[in-house]
Design an enzyme around this catalytic site. Structure first.
Site, PDB file in Angstrom:
ATOM      1  N   TYR A 162       0.940  -1.185   0.053  1.00  0.00           N
ATOM      2  CA  TYR A 162      -0.003   0.081  -0.119  1.00  0.00           C
ATOM      3  C   TYR A 162       0.991   1.289  -0.091  1.00  0.00           C
ATOM      4  CZ  TYR A 162      -3.414   3.395   1.245  1.00  0.00           C
ATOM      5  OH  TYR A 162      -4.046   4.817   1.150  1.00  0.00           O
ATOM      6  N   GLY A 193      -3.578  11.643   6.372  1.00  0.00           N
ATOM      7  CA  GLY A 193      -3.285  10.570   7.418  1.00  0.00           C
ATOM      8  C   GLY A 193      -4.480   9.789   7.897  1.00  0.00           C
TER       9      GLY A 193
HETATM   10  P1  NDP Z   1     -13.557   3.877   1.252  1.00  0.00           P
HETATM   11  O1  NDP Z   1     -13.473   2.543   0.932  1.00  0.00           O
HETATM   12  O2  NDP Z   1     -14.526   4.559   2.219  1.00  0.00           O
HETATM   13  O3  NDP Z   1     -14.008   4.135  -0.240  1.00  0.00           O
HETATM   14  C1  NDP Z   1     -13.219   4.019  -1.387  1.00  0.00           C
HETATM   15  C2  NDP Z   1     -13.737   4.236  -2.802  1.00  0.00           C
HETATM   16  O4  NDP Z   1     -13.102   3.768  -3.753  1.00  0.00           O
HETATM   17  C3  NDP Z   1     -15.165   3.520  -2.974  1.00  0.00           C
HETATM   18  O5  NDP Z   1     -16.298   4.448  -3.318  1.00  0.00           O
HETATM   19  C4  NDP Z   1     -15.139   2.445  -3.827  1.00  0.00           C
HETATM   20  O6  NDP Z   1     -16.176   2.129  -4.602  1.00  0.00           O
HETATM   21  C5  NDP Z   1     -13.898   3.051  -4.667  1.00  0.00           C
HETATM   22  N1  NDP Z   1     -13.052   2.083  -5.213  1.00  0.00           N
HETATM   23  C6  NDP Z   1     -12.327   1.106  -4.733  1.00  0.00           C
HETATM   24  N2  NDP Z   1     -11.880   0.344  -5.897  1.00  0.00           N
HETATM   25  C7  NDP Z   1     -12.416   0.807  -6.981  1.00  0.00           C
HETATM   26  C8  NDP Z   1     -12.358   0.283  -8.312  1.00  0.00           C
HETATM   27  N3  NDP Z   1     -11.575  -0.705  -8.939  1.00  0.00           N
HETATM   28  N4  NDP Z   1     -12.964   1.027  -9.368  1.00  0.00           N
HETATM   29  C9  NDP Z   1     -13.836   2.347  -8.955  1.00  0.00           C
HETATM   30  N5  NDP Z   1     -13.863   2.646  -7.837  1.00  0.00           N
HETATM   31  C10 NDP Z   1     -13.367   1.907  -6.838  1.00  0.00           C
HETATM   32  O7  NDP Z   1     -12.147   4.669   1.367  1.00  0.00           O
HETATM   33  P2  NDP Z   1     -11.580   6.283   1.349  1.00  0.00           P
HETATM   34  O8  NDP Z   1     -12.764   6.971   1.087  1.00  0.00           O
HETATM   35  O9  NDP Z   1     -10.924   6.232   2.658  1.00  0.00           O
HETATM   36  O10 NDP Z   1     -10.445   6.065   0.313  1.00  0.00           O
HETATM   37  C11 NDP Z   1     -10.584   6.993  -0.713  1.00  0.00           C
HETATM   38  C12 NDP Z   1      -9.160   7.437  -1.227  1.00  0.00           C
HETATM   39  O11 NDP Z   1      -8.194   8.005  -0.140  1.00  0.00           O
HETATM   40  C13 NDP Z   1      -8.204   6.146  -1.499  1.00  0.00           C
HETATM   41  O12 NDP Z   1      -7.429   6.477  -2.517  1.00  0.00           O
HETATM   42  C14 NDP Z   1      -7.369   5.959  -0.138  1.00  0.00           C
HETATM   43  O13 NDP Z   1      -6.034   5.124  -0.522  1.00  0.00           O
HETATM   44  C15 NDP Z   1      -7.330   7.479   0.386  1.00  0.00           C
HETATM   45  N6  NDP Z   1      -6.909   7.839   1.408  1.00  0.00           N
HETATM   46  C16 NDP Z   1      -7.730   7.094   2.601  1.00  0.00           C
HETATM   47  C17 NDP Z   1      -7.252   7.412   3.929  1.00  0.00           C
HETATM   48  C18 NDP Z   1      -8.091   7.006   5.058  1.00  0.00           C
HETATM   49  O14 NDP Z   1      -7.422   6.918   6.265  1.00  0.00           O
HETATM   50  N7  NDP Z   1      -9.340   6.648   4.883  1.00  0.00           N
HETATM   51  C19 NDP Z   1      -6.138   8.349   4.240  1.00  0.00           C
HETATM   52  C20 NDP Z   1      -5.406   8.706   2.809  1.00  0.00           C
HETATM   53  C21 NDP Z   1      -5.589   8.411   1.758  1.00  0.00           C
HETATM   54  P3  NDP Z   1     -16.884   0.811  -5.026  1.00  0.00           P
HETATM   55  O15 NDP Z   1     -16.215  -0.224  -4.227  1.00  0.00           O
HETATM   56  O16 NDP Z   1     -18.098   1.170  -5.202  1.00  0.00           O
HETATM   57  O17 NDP Z   1     -15.948   0.553  -6.322  1.00  0.00           O
HETATM   58  C1  8X3 Z   2      -4.492   5.794   4.617  1.00  0.00           C
HETATM   59  C2  8X3 Z   2      -3.869   6.215   5.801  1.00  0.00           C
HETATM   60  O1  8X3 Z   2      -2.181   5.563   7.508  1.00  0.00           O
HETATM   61  O2  8X3 Z   2      -4.072   3.994   6.926  1.00  0.00           O
HETATM   62  O3  8X3 Z   2      -3.918   5.911   3.354  1.00  0.00           O
HETATM   63  O4  8X3 Z   2      -2.401   4.169   5.531  1.00  0.00           O
HETATM   64  S1  8X3 Z   2      -3.158   4.952   6.618  1.00  0.00           S
END
Ligand code: NDP
Ligand code: 8X3
Length: 265
Positions: A162, A193
């Site tokens: 990741y 974060g």
């Molecule tokens: P969620 O799991 O709540 O949401 C993830 C979203 O991505 C969902 O809408 C899912 O939709 C979509 N998704 C996943 N795989 C696919 C795919 N193959 N095609 C299309 N859509 C996809 O997570 P977050 O909102 O937290 O994450 C969103 C982004 O933020 C990610 O890139 C994550 O790495 C990043 N992030 C998150 C953090 C956290 O702590 N939560 C911190 C830093 C970054 P569906 O399953 O319907 O396809």
């Molecule tokens: C998501 C934040 O710290 O869980 O990118 O990897 S962490």
């Protein structure tokens, strides 16, 4: 039909991948409140359909949703061809779709988890960006905003693949900015974060108790916090390119340095 200085997104088109949950969904709400036209994509069609009425109510004049797996290059190409034909090339692309799977040491990792993370977080982002950018360049405006992570700056135990995908997103944000010099197209990343979303439930394949413990004893960021930062980054005037924004919850100062309430060490 363009935005005004007081309402910069009115009738602008904002495309968000991964809009069915978490940060992507919150971004859809934030841009709906600004009067933006929304183009949303994710795999879970029912989630997108359920979201649409509230986005229209918040102020989005148009919401188009598409069932899309960003890993499917052919589907991305076909979809963006349809968007181009119907005049829906976005002013803002939020490359948000992404996920983590597992937290094992690399030597115990699952190949399928690695494939899913690399294919979604890196190749999925590349598919959408590669196919949309020529249209943005042609229309003479566009802003790509990538959801990176603090995991793309500092590694943590078990984060391995990741982390590698989010380091790649950071590299791609920087590389795209170089490749697009001389064009009006801006490229930014927002790198959070801990944000309490479905992220950890997905990482631990539905183990909600384990996911809950990730955010226990601290006030994590919310999806709405991040959406507000994405909105702010996108609202900078055209000559301002906010390349990178790193944001932690106040209780977290590094991926592995978190002040939790004493009863949750
Ligand atoms: P969620 O799991 O709540 O949401 C993830 C979203 O991505 C969902 O809408 C899912 O939709 C979509 N998704 C996943 N795989 C696919 C795919 N193959 N095609 C299309 N859509 C996809 O997570 P977050 O909102 O937290 O994450 C969103 C982004 O933020 C990610 O890139 C994550 O790495 C990043 N992030 C998150 C953090 C956290 O702590 N939560 C911190 C830093 C970054 P569906 O399953 O319907 O396809
Ligand atoms: C998501 C934040 O710290 O869980 O990118 O990897 S962490």
């Amino acid at each position: 039909m363009t935005g005004s200085p007081s309402r910069p997104f009115a009738n602008r088109i904002v495309l968000i991948t991964g809009a069915s949950a978490g940060i992507g969904e919150a971004c859809a709400r934030a841009f709906a409140r600004e009067g933006a036209r929304l183009v949303l994509a994710a795999r879970r069609r029912e989630r997108l359909e359920a979201l649409t009425p509230s986005l229209l109510e918040l102020g989005a004049p148009e919401v188009i949703s598409h069932t899309l797996d960003v890993r499917d290059r052919g589907a991305v190409i076909d979809w963006i061809a349809q968007l181009a034909a119907s005049g829906h090339i976005p002013d803002v692309l939020v490359n948000n779709a992404g996920l983590s799977r597992g937290l094992s040491p690399l030597h115990e990792g699952e190949f399928r988890d690695w494939d899913e993370m690399i294919d979604t977080n890196v190749k999925g982002l590349l598919h959408v960006t590669r196919v949309l950018l020529p249209h943005m360049i042609e229309q003479g405006r566009g802003h790509v905003i990538n959801l990176g992570s603090t995991a793309g700056h500092i590694v943590y135990p078990g984060g391995n693949v990741y982390n590698a995908t989010k380091f790649a997103v950071r590299a791609l944000t920087e590389a795209l900015n170089l490749d697009l010099v001389g064009t009006p197209i801006r490229v930014s990343s927002v790198d959070p974060g801990l944000v309490e979303t479905e992220f950890s439930i997905v990482r631990f394949r539905g183990d909600e108790e384990r996911a809950r413990r990730v955010y226990e004893g601290l006030e994590a960021l919310t999806a709405a916090d991040i959406a507000e930062i994405v909105r702010y980054v996108a609202s900078a005037p055209p000559h301002v390119n906010i390349v990178q924004t790193v944001v932690y919850p106040t209780a977290q100062r590094s991926p592995w340095l978190i002040a939790r309430e004493p009863e949750h060490p």
